[in-house]
Design a protein around this motif. Structure first.
Motif, PDB file in Angstrom:
ATOM      1  N   VAL A 186      60.322  89.995 -57.497  1.00  0.00           N
ATOM      2  CA  VAL A 186      61.104  90.785 -58.401  1.00  0.00           C
ATOM      3  C   VAL A 186      62.358  90.395 -58.686  1.00  0.00           C
ATOM      4  N   MET A 187      62.982  90.232 -59.813  1.00  0.00           N
ATOM      5  CA  MET A 187      64.353  90.127 -60.303  1.00  0.00           C
ATOM      6  C   MET A 187      64.822  91.049 -61.020  1.00  0.00           C
ATOM      7  N   THR A 188      65.813  91.705 -60.801  1.00  0.00           N
ATOM      8  CA  THR A 188      66.667  92.867 -61.298  1.00  0.00           C
ATOM      9  C   THR A 188      68.182  92.356 -61.372  1.00  0.00           C
ATOM     10  N   LEU A 189      68.395  93.113 -62.856  1.00  0.00           N
ATOM     11  CA  LEU A 189      69.588  92.533 -63.226  1.00  0.00           C
ATOM     12  C   LEU A 189      70.615  93.777 -63.338  1.00  0.00           C
ATOM     13  N   ALA A 190      71.674  93.899 -62.842  1.00  0.00           N
ATOM     14  CA  ALA A 190      72.611  95.288 -62.964  1.00  0.00           C
ATOM     15  C   ALA A 190      74.066  94.667 -63.376  1.00  0.00           C
ATOM     16  N   ARG A 191      74.852  95.704 -63.622  1.00  0.00           N
ATOM     17  CA  ARG A 191      76.258  95.689 -63.871  1.00  0.00           C
ATOM     18  C   ARG A 191      77.249  96.270 -62.875  1.00  0.00           C
ATOM     19  N   TYR A 192      78.046  95.585 -62.382  1.00  0.00           N
ATOM     20  CA  TYR A 192      78.849  95.947 -61.337  1.00  0.00           C
ATOM     21  C   TYR A 192      80.187  96.677 -61.878  1.00  0.00           C
ATOM     22  N   GLN A 193      80.592  97.772 -61.342  1.00  0.00           N
ATOM     23  CA  GLN A 193      81.813  98.372 -61.677  1.00  0.00           C
ATOM     24  C   GLN A 193      82.786  98.269 -60.503  1.00  0.00           C
ATOM     25  N   PRO A 194      83.887  97.797 -60.626  1.00  0.00           N
ATOM     26  CA  PRO A 194      84.919  97.561 -59.231  1.00  0.00           C
ATOM     27  C   PRO A 194      85.697  99.006 -58.942  1.00  0.00           C
ATOM     28  N   THR A 195      86.392  98.848 -58.029  1.00  0.00           N
ATOM     29  CA  THR A 195      87.158 100.071 -57.760  1.00  0.00           C
ATOM     30  C   THR A 195      88.772  99.804 -58.551  1.00  0.00           C
ATOM     31  N   SER A 196      89.354 100.619 -58.611  1.00  0.00           N
ATOM     32  CA  SER A 196      90.918 100.277 -59.247  1.00  0.00           C
ATOM     33  C   SER A 196      91.702  99.928 -58.025  1.00  0.00           C
ATOM     34  N   VAL A 249      67.742  96.435 -64.809  1.00  0.00           N
ATOM     35  CA  VAL A 249      66.849  95.843 -65.827  1.00  0.00           C
ATOM     36  C   VAL A 249      66.018  94.975 -64.883  1.00  0.00           C
ATOM     37  N   VAL A 250      64.781  95.228 -64.884  1.00  0.00           N
ATOM     38  CA  VAL A 250      63.663  94.569 -64.132  1.00  0.00           C
ATOM     39  C   VAL A 250      63.205  93.488 -64.837  1.00  0.00           C
ATOM     40  N   VAL A 251      63.266  92.284 -64.661  1.00  0.00           N
ATOM     41  CA  VAL A 251      62.558  91.062 -65.400  1.00  0.00           C
ATOM     42  C   VAL A 251      61.083  90.976 -65.140  1.00  0.00           C
TER      43      VAL A 251
END
Length: 260
Positions: free
Chosen positions: A156-166, A222-224
């Motif tokens: 299973v491949m999943t796609l996500a977006r990363y939000q860093p710290t400041s 997002v699951v491909v």
């Protein structure tokens, strides 16, 4: 040496983990020292002992120099080169964190490219340095990827977006490999590739274990799915630095536990 993907005994070439086209997309990063780290974790082979960890180091030459000499020229200049060309447009947007409408073709391309890079990076570690104490990715997986040009039926491949710290320095590029033993000779693994805002997680579930439900941290990724329709990236919820990242990336600590 045998090629990682096609298995032919040929002269090896060096596959860039982050491809050359990224130098053109992100020229400012090519000129600056960038922290690039990786972390390998393996269940203790004895009882319920702690995990053994191998930590990557600080690289001062930027993120685009790491290479894995594990693929032949035919693969590198053939199907792998074509995959790099096809993935560039959607992936460059995702790395920047910008919304992308992923067509079915985009989903397949991004998933296959991510799996290819993770496997090359993993076996590059094998051939380039100390062999890990326990195997995570078996050689059968890159060989099957080469033959079918698709993810395996247990993947299973999943796609996500990363939000860093400041407040803290963030690695532009990070890879994590983890293995989970279930007993009876069955193992699953997951491996995560992060490039700035883009995160891809490849899960391989052992034979005989249920593929779903996915771990809670993946419900908003997002699951491909092969043959699925267009999807919008990023998903509803981002993966945030700190505890959110830890939950998304790392498997449970208990040896023998099934993936959550």
């Amino acid at each position: 040496m045998d090629c990682l993907f096609c298995g032919e005994n040929r002269k090896m070439t060096k596959e860039h983990i982050l491809p050359r086209w990224m130098r053109e997309e992100f020229p400012e990063l090519a000129k600056e020292p960038v922290y690039s780290g990786s972390r390998f974790e393996y269940d203790s082979p004895a009882g319920n002992g702690p995990k053994e960890r191998i930590e990557g180091g600080r690289k001062q030459s930027g993120p685009f120099t790491s290479q894995a000499p594990v693929v032949c020229g035919s693969c590198n200049g053939g199907w792998m080169s074509g995959l790099e060309t096809a993935v560039r447009k959607p992936l460059a947007q995702m790395i920047r964190g910008l919304p992308v409408a992923l067509t079915p073709e985009h989903q397949t391309t991004v998933a296959l490219w991510s799996a290819m890079k993770l496997m090359a990076a993993y076996f590059g570690k094998h051939y380039g340095g100390k062999r890990p104490p326990l195997e995570v990715i078996g050689i059968e997986d890159p060989r099957a990827l080469y033959r079918s040009k698709t993810l395996g039926s247990r993947m299973v491949m999943t796609l996500a977006r990363y939000q860093p710290t400041s407040t803290e320095q963030e690695p532009f590029h990070n890879i994590v490999f983890e293995r989970m033993d279930h007993g009876g000779g069955k193992q699953s693994y997951q491996t995560v590739l992060k490039i700035d805002s883009f995160v891809a997680k490849l899960i391989r579930v052992a034979e005989g274990l249920p593929m779903y439900p996915l771990p809670p941290a993946l419900h908003d990724a997002v699951v491909v799915h092969p043959g699925s329709g267009p999807v919008q990236w990023p998903p509803r919820c981002d993966v945030f630095a700190g505890e959110g990242w830890e939950r998304y990336v790392y498997l449970p600590d208990e040896t023998g536990a099934q993936p959550r």
